[in-house]
Scaffold this motif. Structure first.
Motif, mmCIF file in Angstrom:
data_model
loop_
_atom_site.group_PDB
_atom_site.id
_atom_site.type_symbol
_atom_site.label_atom_id
_atom_site.label_comp_id
_atom_site.label_asym_id
_atom_site.label_seq_id
_atom_site.Cartn_x
_atom_site.Cartn_y
_atom_site.Cartn_z
ATOM 1 N N TRP A 12 104.999 -128.253 -15.321
ATOM 2 C CA TRP A 12 104.664 -129.376 -16.232
ATOM 3 C C TRP A 12 104.962 -128.967 -17.785
ATOM 4 O O TRP A 12 104.090 -128.679 -18.489
ATOM 5 C CB TRP A 12 103.236 -129.826 -16.157
ATOM 6 C CG TRP A 12 102.822 -131.174 -16.410
ATOM 7 C CD1 TRP A 12 102.326 -131.767 -17.730
ATOM 8 C CD2 TRP A 12 103.602 -132.483 -15.989
ATOM 9 N NE1 TRP A 12 102.286 -133.142 -17.556
ATOM 10 C CE2 TRP A 12 102.898 -133.442 -16.737
ATOM 11 C CE3 TRP A 12 104.165 -132.706 -14.664
ATOM 12 C CZ2 TRP A 12 103.181 -134.886 -16.118
ATOM 13 C CZ3 TRP A 12 104.301 -134.096 -14.367
ATOM 14 C CH2 TRP A 12 103.851 -134.998 -15.263
ATOM 15 N N PRO A 13 106.304 -129.170 -18.030
ATOM 16 C CA PRO A 13 106.650 -128.678 -19.374
ATOM 17 C C PRO A 13 106.025 -129.692 -20.623
ATOM 18 O O PRO A 13 105.512 -130.522 -20.357
ATOM 19 C CB PRO A 13 108.363 -128.936 -19.549
ATOM 20 C CG PRO A 13 108.640 -129.281 -18.104
ATOM 21 C CD PRO A 13 107.426 -129.628 -17.452
ATOM 22 N N ALA A 14 106.028 -129.096 -21.987
ATOM 23 C CA ALA A 14 105.326 -129.939 -22.999
ATOM 24 C C ALA A 14 105.838 -131.193 -23.022
ATOM 25 O O ALA A 14 105.068 -132.148 -23.590
ATOM 26 C CB ALA A 14 105.321 -129.287 -24.109
ATOM 27 N N ARG A 15 107.099 -131.349 -22.893
ATOM 28 C CA ARG A 15 107.513 -132.670 -23.231
ATOM 29 C C ARG A 15 107.150 -133.800 -22.258
ATOM 30 O O ARG A 15 107.347 -134.765 -22.402
ATOM 31 C CB ARG A 15 109.288 -132.791 -23.042
ATOM 32 C CG ARG A 15 109.896 -132.290 -21.666
ATOM 33 C CD ARG A 15 111.184 -132.146 -21.748
ATOM 34 N NE ARG A 15 111.905 -132.134 -20.335
ATOM 35 C CZ ARG A 15 111.901 -130.949 -19.519
ATOM 36 N NH1 ARG A 15 111.545 -129.835 -20.364
ATOM 37 N NH2 ARG A 15 112.484 -130.961 -18.439
ATOM 38 N N MET A 16 106.518 -133.253 -21.099
ATOM 39 C CA MET A 16 105.949 -134.358 -20.050
ATOM 40 C C MET A 16 104.342 -134.619 -20.549
ATOM 41 O O MET A 16 103.959 -135.541 -19.790
ATOM 42 C CB MET A 16 105.891 -133.446 -18.779
ATOM 43 C CG MET A 16 107.280 -133.188 -18.408
ATOM 44 S SD MET A 16 108.518 -134.661 -17.839
ATOM 45 C CE MET A 16 107.522 -135.219 -16.332
#
Lengths: 299, 365
Positions: A12-16
């Protein structure tokens, strides 16, 4: 912990991040979506009558099943009985649950609290059918209740297979639900408010009526909603304690699906039950407001 | 739709018939050596209690012994399995059971819907009576396996002057709240038609006498239930009389309840149960499911199975269970049927839902 964070960054990358809320909601939305999908299928099914030459649903779309429900006096009686049963169950359950929860929350004796909790949870772990069967044994003509009455010279009386028996069974079944919903609401009321009421001259009863009950309203409304909707849709108690002549809507739906194989009529009845339950909840919320339930709406 | 015979269908019929004949005549597991692949088990839907015990003893255990295939009994109610089977076939799924033990009326609905396998090639059908043949259906989409009577079961203690002679005897005020009927009125509609002053010939066009009598009975505040309820209610002293299948009365009696049964002057409903195999089973499993049905029609299986149920079978020469010879619940000779009411499955299938609804309407009032 670092490894966990790295894994989280991959999954769950930061951009999500802006979508995290939706991701957490997704399982619940999927479940509700499946339910809605089922309701759409039932709605479609309810618009087809049963062709008795092939026992397949007819091709044509029609409101005939709904007309049958509306025009048939039996369904009117069953719907009325279900609503009355639910209302009475809510009333008696809350009447018993409120003092029970209050004592459980306020008692200074941990032994009393434990006894009350055990007494509450013991039947909670037993399924509804088993409990109904237990009532059949206890309230039967040769059961414990009639035996006790016999000791004081009362002839055996029919305690089962009538409407009061069904309501009794429902109250007995719903009591733990109501207590569990009321207990947090009562715990949230500071003891000091009751002390303050007493210091201003209120006796215990006045304090209970004017302080505790109003402050416990979110719990009472929530418990009432849960108990009411569960009682309205109940199947087992009317089936087992009603002696076959005290059907609720769920029993009528069962009959159509499983006894006469008329899925269209069963679906029409089921959708009407959904509407009835929704209207019941809507009325309660419109009267008391969503805020009463702690949902942050207008108080 | 007419389907021409193909080489494959002729071969398959030959194999099935030959296999069935072998199964009927040579009860060893070796006879199946050349048969389709055996599943580890087949699932047979059955009613619980005495019913499934009798089936196990008479058919299932013998089938396992002869084939090595285990039989699992699914006790889902017949009415509840029906929509599951219909949905499975409609959706092209494998149905949840291999053999359905069903009432003939329910099974006829399934046959009309086209979800039943053809059983015409079962070898043991050749040795069955007319009762085995489903009425109003082409061929054998279902096979009747025995008949039964909805008797008036009663506690002799409650009838000191002897057995009730008429269904109207149950209207005596002393039986208020002490009579039990099925919750959809099954078994009671036809004798009620007579007890209400009507004629059986008027069924289904004019059932008003039936409903008049049901209304009179409603005033008696009867208990309404299913098969197991009757036994429980008799055992617990809740009721004095019931319109129920004789097997339930027999079961209660075996359990020590003092009970008797009779066929009142208006008559009692006679009906049949059956076995059928749902469509969409893998070919080998359908084959063995059919062999199970075939075995159920053999004289040996019928004798043991129906001894347990106390019911007359569809194979000639069965010995009545002890105490049931000449019993009104065990009709075998034409004169035994004089007071029994038989209404065609076709009429029942078409009208049963309406009768159930009308009975409910009166009883729920």
């Amino acid at each position: 912990m670092d490894a966990l964070n790295r894994t989280l960054d991959i999954v769950w990358p930061a951009r999500m991040m802006p979508y995290t809320g939706w991701a957490l909601l997704m399982p619940a939305l999927l479940l509700v979506g499946l339910l809605v999908l089922g309701l759409f299928q039932m709605a479609d099914s309810s618009l087809h009558t049963l062709d008795r030459s092939t026992f397949l649903p007819s091709e044509n779309y029609t409101l005939e099943n709904y007309r049958t429900v509306v025009e048939n006096a039996t369904y009117g009686k069953i719907i009325w009985r279900s609503v009355l049963g639910a209302v009475l169950t809510v009333f008696f359950t809350l009447l018993l649950a409120l003092p029970y929860s209050y004592i459980m929350v306020r008692t200074s004796s941990s032994a009393v609290r434990k006894v009350l909790l055990v007494t509450l949870f013991l039947p909670f772990f037993i399924g509804q059918v088993v409990r109904a069967y237990g009532l059949l044994i206890i309230l039967g003509t040769t059961g414990v209740a009639n035996n006790a009455l016999g000791l004081v010279g009362v002839e055996p009386i029919r305690l089962l297979f009538n409407f009061p028996a069904v309501v009794f069974g429902l109250v007995q079944y719903m009591l733990p639900f109501a207590v569990l919903m009321l207990a947090p609401a009562l715990t949230a009321i500071p003891r000091e408010t009751e002390t303050a009421a007493a210091s201003l001259g209120a006796n215990w009863l006045q304090s209970f009526r004017h302080v505790v009950i109003p402050m416990a309203k979110p719990g009472l409304i929530g418990a009432g909603l849960v108990v009411g909707t569960l009682a309205l849709t109940d199947f087992a108690m009317p089936a087992m304690l009603g002696g076959g002549s005290q059907d609720f809507i769920a029993n009528a739906i069962y009959d159509q699906f499983f006894r006469t194989a008329d899925q269209g009529l069963g679906a029409a009845l089921a959708l009407m039950l959904v509407v009835l339950g929704s209207v019941f909840v809507a009325i309660v919320i419109s009267i008391f407001g969503a805020g009463t339930l702690g949902m942050g709406g207008k108080k | 739709m007419h389907k021409p015979f193909t080489r494959r269908s002729v071969l398959r019929a030959g194999v099935a018939t030959g296999g069935a004949a072998l199964l009927a005549s040579m009860p060893t597991r070796h006879v199946f050596a050349q048969e389709p692949e055996k599943p580890s088990e087949i699932i047979v839907r059955a009613w619980g209690g005495e019913w499934v015990e009798a089936l196990k003893k008479g058919v299932s255990d013998r089938f396992t012994e002869m084939t090595g295939i285990n039989v699992r009994h699914d006790l889902t109610e017949d009415n509840e399995i029906q929509p599951k089977l219909w949905a499975a076939v409609a959706q092209g799924r494998v149905p949840p059971i291999h053999v359905n033990w069903d009432t003939t009326t329910n099974a006829t609905k399934s046959a009309l819907r086209g979800v039943t396998e053809d059983l015409s090639d079962l070898a043991n059908l050749a040795n069955t009576t007319e009762l085995a043949k489903p009425v109003g259906l082409e061929g054998y989409p279902i096979v009747n396996t025995y008949g039964y009577v909805y008797v008036l079961a009663y506690r002799p203690e409650a009838f000191p002057d002897g057995p009730p002679k008429s269904w109207r005897d149950l209207l005596d005020p002393k039986f208020k709240g002490r009579v039990a009927l099925y919750n959809d009125g099954i078994g009671f509609h036809f004798p009620a038609q007579v007890a209400g002053g009507g004629s059986l010939d008027d069924i289904p066009d004019n059932m008003e006498p039936c409903w008049d009598f049901v209304r009179e009975m409603k005033a008696q505040n009867p208990l309404l239930g299913e098969d197991p309820d009757f036994t429980t209610w008799f055992q617990n002293g809740e009721i004095d009389a019931a319109c129920t299948i004789s097997t339930n009365a027999l079961a209660a009696k075996k359990n020590g309840v003092e009970l008797a049964w009779t066929v009142p002057e208006e008559g009692c409903k006679f009906d049949t149960d059956c076995l059928w195999v749902p469509k969409n089973l893998p070919e080998n499993e359908a084959y063995w499911a059919k062999q199970y049905v075939n075995l159920a029609l053999s004289q040996e299986s019928q004798q043991v199975w129906l001894d347990g149920l106390g019911l007359p079978g569809v194979v000639p020469g069965l010995t009545p269970p002890e105490g049931l010879e000449n019993d009104p619940s065990y009709p075998t000779k034409p004169e035994d049927f004089k007071h029994l009411i038989r209404i065609s499955s076709a009429v029942q299938v078409q009208n049963e839902s309406d009768w159930f609804a009308k009975f409910k309407e009166i009883m729920q009032g």
